[in-house]
Scaffold this motif. Structure first.
Motif, PDB file in Angstrom:
ATOM      1  N   MET A   1       0.841  -1.182   0.000  1.00 32.25           N
ATOM      2  CA  MET A   1       0.000   0.000   0.000  1.00 32.25           C
ATOM      3  C   MET A   1       0.882   1.240   0.000  1.00 32.25           C
ATOM      4  O   MET A   1       1.903   1.297   0.678  1.00 32.25           O
ATOM      5  N   GLY A   2       0.522   2.278  -0.755  1.00 33.86           N
ATOM      6  CA  GLY A   2       1.309   3.498  -0.855  1.00 33.86           C
ATOM      7  C   GLY A   2       1.092   4.434   0.321  1.00 33.86           C
ATOM      8  O   GLY A   2       0.224   4.232   1.167  1.00 33.86           O
ATOM      9  N   VAL A   3       1.892   5.481   0.349  1.00 36.23           N
ATOM     10  CA  VAL A   3       1.809   6.496   1.384  1.00 36.23           C
ATOM     11  C   VAL A   3       0.640   7.424   1.084  1.00 36.23           C
ATOM     12  O   VAL A   3       0.445   7.833  -0.059  1.00 36.23           O
ATOM     13  N   ALA A   4      -0.139   7.753   2.123  1.00 31.54           N
ATOM     14  CA  ALA A   4      -1.254   8.689   1.934  1.00 31.54           C
ATOM     15  C   ALA A   4      -0.695  10.060   1.577  1.00 31.54           C
ATOM     16  O   ALA A   4       0.298  10.508   2.151  1.00 31.54           O
ATOM     17  N   HIS A   5      -1.319  10.709   0.609  1.00 26.66           N
ATOM     18  CA  HIS A   5      -0.854  12.015   0.187  1.00 26.66           C
ATOM     19  C   HIS A   5      -2.011  12.849  -0.328  1.00 26.66           C
ATOM     20  O   HIS A   5      -3.091  12.325  -0.602  1.00 26.66           O
ATOM     21  N   SER A   6      -1.768  14.154  -0.451  1.00 28.47           N
ATOM     22  CA  SER A   6      -2.738  15.037  -1.102  1.00 28.47           C
ATOM     23  C   SER A   6      -1.966  15.988  -2.008  1.00 28.47           C
ATOM     24  O   SER A   6      -0.858  16.416  -1.689  1.00 28.47           O
ATOM     25  N   ARG A   7      -2.559  16.266  -3.157  1.00 31.31           N
ATOM     26  CA  ARG A   7      -1.896  17.124  -4.137  1.00 31.31           C
ATOM     27  C   ARG A   7      -1.874  18.570  -3.650  1.00 31.31           C
ATOM     28  O   ARG A   7      -2.759  19.011  -2.936  1.00 31.31           O
ATOM     29  N   LEU A   8      -0.860  19.296  -4.082  1.00 35.89           N
ATOM     30  CA  LEU A   8      -0.773  20.710  -3.762  1.00 35.89           C
ATOM     31  C   LEU A   8      -1.805  21.476  -4.565  1.00 35.89           C
ATOM     32  O   LEU A   8      -2.105  21.125  -5.712  1.00 35.89           O
ATOM     33  N   ILE A  61      -4.077  21.396  12.546  1.00 35.47           N
ATOM     34  CA  ILE A  61      -3.538  21.878  11.274  1.00 35.47           C
ATOM     35  C   ILE A  61      -2.600  20.798  10.725  1.00 35.47           C
ATOM     36  O   ILE A  61      -1.382  20.911  10.813  1.00 35.47           O
ATOM     37  N   PRO A  62      -3.133  19.735  10.160  1.00 29.03           N
ATOM     38  CA  PRO A  62      -2.302  18.622   9.690  1.00 29.03           C
ATOM     39  C   PRO A  62      -1.196  19.036   8.721  1.00 29.03           C
ATOM     40  O   PRO A  62      -0.114  18.454   8.714  1.00 29.03           O
ATOM     41  N   ARG A  63      -1.413  20.081   7.932  1.00 34.75           N
ATOM     42  CA  ARG A  63      -0.403  20.502   6.959  1.00 34.75           C
ATOM     43  C   ARG A  63       0.910  20.872   7.651  1.00 34.75           C
ATOM     44  O   ARG A  63       1.985  20.732   7.074  1.00 34.75           O
ATOM     45  N   TYR A  64       0.856  21.322   8.896  1.00 33.94           N
ATOM     46  CA  TYR A  64       2.066  21.711   9.618  1.00 33.94           C
ATOM     47  C   TYR A  64       2.954  20.517   9.968  1.00 33.94           C
ATOM     48  O   TYR A  64       4.075  20.690  10.403  1.00 33.94           O
ATOM     49  N   ARG A  65       2.442  19.303   9.778  1.00 27.85           N
ATOM     50  CA  ARG A  65       3.244  18.089  10.007  1.00 27.85           C
ATOM     51  C   ARG A  65       3.524  17.373   8.686  1.00 27.85           C
ATOM     52  O   ARG A  65       3.938  16.227   8.676  1.00 27.85           O
ATOM     53  N   GLN A  66       3.277  18.035   7.581  1.00 28.48           N
ATOM     54  CA  GLN A  66       3.474  17.414   6.273  1.00 28.48           C
ATOM     55  C   GLN A  66       4.604  18.099   5.512  1.00 28.48           C
ATOM     56  O   GLN A  66       4.852  19.286   5.670  1.00 28.48           O
ATOM     57  N   ARG A  67       5.280  17.307   4.689  1.00 27.30           N
ATOM     58  CA  ARG A  67       6.374  17.799   3.863  1.00 27.30           C
ATOM     59  C   ARG A  67       6.074  17.485   2.401  1.00 27.30           C
ATOM     60  O   ARG A  67       5.139  16.740   2.092  1.00 27.30           O
ATOM     61  N   LEU A  68       6.893  18.027   1.528  1.00 26.13           N
ATOM     62  CA  LEU A  68       6.741  17.760   0.099  1.00 26.13           C
ATOM     63  C   LEU A  68       7.295  16.384  -0.268  1.00 26.13           C
ATOM     64  O   LEU A  68       8.273  15.927   0.311  1.00 26.13           O
ATOM     65  N   ALA A  69       6.661  15.777  -1.233  1.00 23.08           N
ATOM     66  CA  ALA A  69       7.165  14.564  -1.869  1.00 23.08           C
ATOM     67  C   ALA A  69       6.734  14.665  -3.334  1.00 23.08           C
ATOM     68  O   ALA A  69       5.943  15.542  -3.703  1.00 23.08           O
ATOM     69  N   TYR A  70       7.258  13.793  -4.155  1.00 15.20           N
ATOM     70  CA  TYR A  70       6.913  13.844  -5.578  1.00 15.20           C
ATOM     71  C   TYR A  70       6.412  12.490  -6.041  1.00 15.20           C
ATOM     72  O   TYR A  70       6.973  11.455  -5.699  1.00 15.20           O
ATOM     73  N   VAL A  71       5.343  12.512  -6.835  1.00 11.01           N
ATOM     74  CA  VAL A  71       4.744  11.295  -7.376  1.00 11.01           C
ATOM     75  C   VAL A  71       5.682  10.734  -8.446  1.00 11.01           C
ATOM     76  O   VAL A  71       6.074  11.475  -9.364  1.00 11.01           O
ATOM     77  N   PRO A  72       6.044   9.460  -8.331  1.00  9.90           N
ATOM     78  CA  PRO A  72       6.919   8.868  -9.356  1.00  9.90           C
ATOM     79  C   PRO A  72       6.298   8.980 -10.754  1.00  9.90           C
ATOM     80  O   PRO A  72       5.084   8.963 -10.903  1.00  9.90           O
ATOM     81  N   LEU A  73       7.128   9.099 -11.723  1.00  8.31           N
ATOM     82  CA  LEU A  73       6.787   9.226 -13.147  1.00  8.31           C
ATOM     83  C   LEU A  73       6.176  10.588 -13.469  1.00  8.31           C
ATOM     84  O   LEU A  73       6.599  11.250 -14.395  1.00  8.31           O
ATOM     85  N   GLU A  74       5.170  11.013 -12.732  1.00  5.50           N
ATOM     86  CA  GLU A  74       4.527  12.303 -12.997  1.00  5.50           C
ATOM     87  C   GLU A  74       5.368  13.471 -12.486  1.00  5.50           C
ATOM     88  O   GLU A  74       5.230  14.588 -12.972  1.00  5.50           O
ATOM     89  N   ASN A  75       6.189  13.219 -11.454  1.00  5.56           N
ATOM     90  CA  ASN A  75       7.005  14.246 -10.805  1.00  5.56           C
ATOM     91  C   ASN A  75       6.170  15.428 -10.320  1.00  5.56           C
ATOM     92  O   ASN A  75       6.593  16.569 -10.385  1.00  5.56           O
ATOM     93  N   GLN A  76       4.959  15.138  -9.857  1.00  5.35           N
ATOM     94  CA  GLN A  76       4.060  16.163  -9.325  1.00  5.35           C
ATOM     95  C   GLN A  76       4.226  16.245  -7.812  1.00  5.35           C
ATOM     96  O   GLN A  76       4.271  15.223  -7.130  1.00  5.35           O
ATOM     97  N   PRO A  77       4.307  17.469  -7.240  1.00  2.61           N
ATOM     98  CA  PRO A  77       4.455  17.600  -5.791  1.00  2.61           C
ATOM     99  C   PRO A  77       3.161  17.253  -5.053  1.00  2.61           C
ATOM    100  O   PRO A  77       2.062  17.580  -5.512  1.00  2.61           O
TER     101      PRO A  77
END
Length: 138
Positions: A1-8, A61-77
Motif C-alpha cells: 500500500m502506498g503512502v497517503a498524500h494530497s496534491r498541492l 492543522i495537519p499541513r504543519y506536520r506534512q512535507r513535500l514529496a513527488y509522485v513517481p513518473l509524474e514528478n508532481q508535488p
C-alpha cells in the motif's frame, strides 16, 4: 500500500515553481510581544512552554506536520506526513547580541527570512528572539 498524500493546490504549486535561489517565495513577518507569563527568571522566554502548546495543537492543522514529496513518473508535488517531524526545528529560540535593540532584531530577522525553507521538512518555521526592554522599532 502506498503512502497517503494530497496534491498541492494551485497557489502552493505556483510558489514552488516561481521560487529561485535569489527569490524565496515564502511569506514572512515580524511581530514583537511582551513575554508576560512566558518570561523566565533570567529574563528570557520559556520556549519549551511555547513548543509544548504548539505541539498540542498540531492535530488541528495537519499541513504543519506534512512535507513535500513527488509522485513517481509524474514528478508532481504532493503533501505527505513527515515521519521525522521535530518541533524543535520549527520553533527556535535565537539570542540577539547585546544590547538586543531594534537594529539587531531587524538584521537577524532579515537574515532568517532570506533563507529558503528546507523542502525535506514541513514548510514553516518560527523564531523567538529576546530583545531589550527598551526596544524601539522606529
Amino acid at each position: 500500500m502506498g503512502v497517503a498524500h494530497s496534491r498541492l493546490g494551485f497557489l502552493d504549486r505556483s510558489f514552488l515553481h516561481l521560487e529561485t535561489p535569489t527569490s524565496p517565495m515564502h511569506i514572512a513577518g515580524l511581530a514583537t510581544f511582551d513575554a508576560g507569563p512566558l518570561k523566565t527568571s533570567d529574563d528570557g522566554i520559556d520556549i519549551d512552554k511555547i513548543r509544548d502548546y504548539v505541539a498540542s495543537r498540531l492535530h488541528l492543522i495537519p499541513r504543519y506536520r506534512q512535507r513535500l514529496a513527488y509522485v513517481p513518473l509524474e514528478n508532481q508535488p504532493v503533501w505527505v506526513d513527515d515521519e521525522h517531524f521535530n518541533i524543535h526545528y520549527h520553533l527556535r529560540h535565537i539570542a540577539l547580541p547585546k544590547p538586543g535593540d531594534a537594529r539587531q532584531l531587524k538584521r537577524v530577522a532579515a537574515r532568517v527570512m532570506a533563507q529558503h525553507l528546507d523542502r525535506q521538512k514541513p514548510l514553516w518555521r518560527s523564531g523567538f528572539w529576546k530583545v531589550s526592554r527598551t526596544l524601539r522599532t522606529s
